[in-house]
Design a protein around this motif. Structure first.
Motif, mmCIF file in Angstrom:
data_model
loop_
_atom_site.group_PDB
_atom_site.id
_atom_site.type_symbol
_atom_site.label_atom_id
_atom_site.label_comp_id
_atom_site.label_asym_id
_atom_site.label_seq_id
_atom_site.Cartn_x
_atom_site.Cartn_y
_atom_site.Cartn_z
ATOM 1 N N PRO A 181 0.806 -1.228 0.000
ATOM 2 C CA PRO A 181 0.000 0.000 0.000
ATOM 3 C C PRO A 181 0.838 1.277 0.000
ATOM 4 C CG PRO A 181 -0.938 -1.596 1.516
ATOM 5 C CD PRO A 181 0.380 -2.167 1.066
ATOM 6 N N ASN A 182 2.027 1.241 0.644
ATOM 7 C CA ASN A 182 2.861 2.452 0.665
ATOM 8 C C ASN A 182 3.601 2.684 -0.649
ATOM 9 O OD1 ASN A 182 4.887 0.530 0.810
ATOM 10 N ND2 ASN A 182 5.661 1.179 2.804
ATOM 11 N N GLU A 183 3.277 1.893 -1.668
ATOM 12 C CA GLU A 183 3.787 2.115 -3.020
ATOM 13 C C GLU A 183 2.672 2.599 -3.946
ATOM 14 O OE1 GLU A 183 7.277 -1.153 -3.595
ATOM 15 O OE2 GLU A 183 5.242 -1.968 -3.488
ATOM 16 N N VAL A 184 1.545 2.982 -3.339
ATOM 17 C CA VAL A 184 0.350 3.352 -4.103
ATOM 18 C C VAL A 184 -0.181 4.695 -3.613
ATOM 19 C CG1 VAL A 184 -2.065 2.707 -4.540
ATOM 20 C CG2 VAL A 184 -0.271 0.955 -4.595
ATOM 21 N N MET A 185 -0.790 5.456 -4.517
ATOM 22 C CA MET A 185 -1.465 6.691 -4.135
ATOM 23 C C MET A 185 -2.941 6.597 -4.477
ATOM 24 S SD MET A 185 -0.914 10.653 -5.392
ATOM 25 C CE MET A 185 0.433 11.002 -4.255
ATOM 26 N N MET A 186 -3.776 7.061 -3.552
ATOM 27 C CA MET A 186 -5.217 7.168 -3.776
ATOM 28 C C MET A 186 -5.537 8.631 -4.056
ATOM 29 S SD MET A 186 -8.216 5.529 -3.649
ATOM 30 C CE MET A 186 -9.723 6.347 -4.218
ATOM 31 N N ILE A 187 -6.179 8.901 -5.202
ATOM 32 C CA ILE A 187 -6.553 10.268 -5.581
ATOM 33 C C ILE A 187 -8.072 10.368 -5.649
ATOM 34 C CG2 ILE A 187 -6.408 12.067 -7.338
ATOM 35 C CD1 ILE A 187 -3.771 10.952 -8.237
ATOM 36 N N GLY A 188 -8.638 11.324 -4.949
ATOM 37 C CA GLY A 188 -10.082 11.508 -4.986
ATOM 38 C C GLY A 188 -10.491 12.869 -4.479
ATOM 39 N N ASP A 189 -11.768 13.185 -4.654
ATOM 40 C CA ASP A 189 -12.261 14.506 -4.257
ATOM 41 C C ASP A 189 -13.014 14.488 -2.939
ATOM 42 O OD1 ASP A 189 -14.445 13.048 -5.409
ATOM 43 O OD2 ASP A 189 -15.533 14.945 -5.632
ATOM 44 N N SER A 190 -13.023 13.340 -2.264
ATOM 45 C CA SER A 190 -13.770 13.224 -1.010
ATOM 46 C C SER A 190 -12.827 12.955 0.159
ATOM 47 C CB SER A 190 -14.801 12.093 -1.096
ATOM 48 O OG SER A 190 -15.382 11.845 0.179
ATOM 49 N N LEU A 191 -12.878 13.829 1.145
ATOM 50 C CA LEU A 191 -12.075 13.652 2.346
ATOM 51 C C LEU A 191 -12.554 12.442 3.137
ATOM 52 C CD1 LEU A 191 -9.765 15.126 3.879
ATOM 53 C CD2 LEU A 191 -11.532 16.334 5.163
ATOM 54 N N LYS A 192 -13.874 12.290 3.243
ATOM 55 C CA LYS A 192 -14.426 11.225 4.071
ATOM 56 C C LYS A 192 -14.372 9.846 3.426
ATOM 57 C CE LYS A 192 -19.244 11.655 2.557
ATOM 58 N NZ LYS A 192 -19.316 10.302 1.994
ATOM 59 N N ASP A 193 -14.345 9.791 2.106
ATOM 60 C CA ASP A 193 -14.323 8.503 1.405
ATOM 61 C C ASP A 193 -12.936 8.154 0.879
ATOM 62 O OD1 ASP A 193 -17.045 8.057 1.791
ATOM 63 O OD2 ASP A 193 -17.593 9.104 -0.036
ATOM 64 N N ASP A 194 -12.394 8.988 0.002
ATOM 65 C CA ASP A 194 -11.150 8.667 -0.695
ATOM 66 C C ASP A 194 -9.925 8.777 0.212
ATOM 67 O OD1 ASP A 194 -12.622 8.364 -3.147
ATOM 68 O OD2 ASP A 194 -12.713 10.537 -3.249
ATOM 69 N N VAL A 195 -9.824 9.892 0.923
ATOM 70 C CA VAL A 195 -8.672 10.089 1.797
ATOM 71 C C VAL A 195 -8.690 9.091 2.950
ATOM 72 C CG1 VAL A 195 -7.538 11.679 3.403
ATOM 73 C CG2 VAL A 195 -8.342 12.505 1.181
ATOM 74 N N VAL A 196 -9.844 8.893 3.559
ATOM 75 C CA VAL A 196 -9.933 7.953 4.676
ATOM 76 C C VAL A 196 -9.621 6.535 4.211
ATOM 77 C CG1 VAL A 196 -11.499 6.888 6.343
ATOM 78 C CG2 VAL A 196 -11.524 9.365 6.020
ATOM 79 N N CYS A 197 -10.140 6.147 3.062
ATOM 80 C CA CYS A 197 -9.857 4.821 2.506
ATOM 81 C C CYS A 197 -8.350 4.644 2.307
ATOM 82 C CB CYS A 197 -10.581 4.645 1.175
ATOM 83 S SG CYS A 197 -10.161 3.131 0.273
ATOM 84 N N GLY A 198 -7.711 5.639 1.689
ATOM 85 C CA GLY A 198 -6.285 5.556 1.422
ATOM 86 C C GLY A 198 -5.441 5.527 2.681
ATOM 87 N N LYS A 199 -5.758 6.393 3.630
ATOM 88 C CA LYS A 199 -4.973 6.463 4.860
ATOM 89 C C LYS A 199 -5.127 5.195 5.685
ATOM 90 C CE LYS A 199 -2.970 9.743 5.936
ATOM 91 N NZ LYS A 199 -1.598 10.195 5.606
ATOM 92 N N ARG A 200 -6.323 4.663 5.744
ATOM 93 C CA ARG A 200 -6.539 3.431 6.505
ATOM 94 C C ARG A 200 -5.820 2.246 5.886
ATOM 95 N NH1 ARG A 200 -13.074 3.762 7.880
ATOM 96 N NH2 ARG A 200 -12.914 5.300 9.573
ATOM 97 N N ALA A 201 -5.657 2.284 4.572
ATOM 98 C CA ALA A 201 -4.957 1.198 3.884
ATOM 99 C C ALA A 201 -3.446 1.326 4.009
ATOM 100 C CB ALA A 201 -5.359 1.168 2.412
#
Length: 248
Positions: A181-201
């Motif tokens: 997961p630390n070799e991947v980036m999640m890009i999205g426009d939602s703090l509650k969905d995209d950012v939270v999903c990425g950070k939790r992963a």
């Protein structure tokens, strides 16, 4: 931003002067860039121009009074799918139908986000994988692929459970790609969905904030903040080159 531990450089050759060694010692203290092997995108509002009136949809599903109450308790946004998942079956079915109607209307106005095609071309040139996670239905993902000729794999819709903000879909993509997961980036426009999903992963995260809505004080104290924030996808190209090792 995640930084990897610095690695010391050892020089034993007598041709290096003390001043050269001092310079190199300082240079070696700069941490190496993290390697990036894949980028996972949200679809609605990230790869495609926002066309769904989410406020109207939430009001139609919840009713005006409940909507205002839920909104006041969730300043970072309403997770409508999570909110209705424990409703009785007949009420839940009606809610899903309302959501589907709004999404269907959005399909007729589907447009690619400025900078998306260019960014995907850049990632392809660097042999960096592209994936997609959306809370929209599979039919929308299929139409997106068909209309714009941009393939994302895996491309997970809300039929994949649990959906964002749970990290499960992103971890599934990492496993499929056989990357960390630390070799991947999640890009999205939602703090509650995209950012939270990425950070939790455990992935890097980039928030697309076209309108500057996330500069509001309402979001100052959120627990999980993005590693990066951009106002357009056209900014991501230089961001990746400046902060990551993009070696294939």
């Amino acid at each position: 931003m995640h930084l990897l531990p610095s690695r010391a450089l050892l020089f034993s050759s007598p041709r290096f002067s003390s001043s050269s060694l001092s310079f190199m010692a300082n240079f070696s203290s700069v941490p190496p860039k993290a390697r990036l092997r894949g980028v996972v995108f949200d679809m609605d509002g990230t790869l495609t121009v926002p066309v769904i009136d989410f406020q109207a949809m939430y009001k139609a599903v919840l009713g005006e009074e409940v909507y205002l109450s839920v909104k006041s308790n969730n300043p970072s946004g309403i997770d409508i799918l999570h909110h209705i998942e424990n409703w009785r079956p007949e009420k839940q079915q009606k809610a899903y139908q309302i959501i589907a109607d709004f999404e269907r209307q959005g399909l007729d106005r589907l447009q690619i986000m400025p900078g998306a095609a260019e960014l995907c071309g850049f990632l392809d040139s660097k042999k960096i994988r592209r994936g997609l996670i959306t809370r929209n239905v599979k039919a929308s993902v299929d139409l997106f692929h068909l209309r714009f000729g941009m393939a994302f794999s895996p491309a997970l819709s809300r039929e994949f459970r649990p959906c964002k903000p749970d990290p499960a879909p992103l971890l599934h993509i990492c496993s499929t790609w056989e990357v960390q997961p630390n070799e991947v980036m999640m890009i999205g426009d939602s703090l509650k969905d995209d950012v939270v999903c990425g950070k939790r992963a455990g992935a890097f995260t980039c928030l697309l904030d076209e309108t500057g809505r996330y500069t509001s004080p309402d979001f100052a104290d959120v627990d999980l903040k993005p590693d990066f924030k951009v106002s357009s996808l056209s900014e991501v190209h230089s961001l990746l080159e400046a902060n990551f090792d993009l070696t294939p």
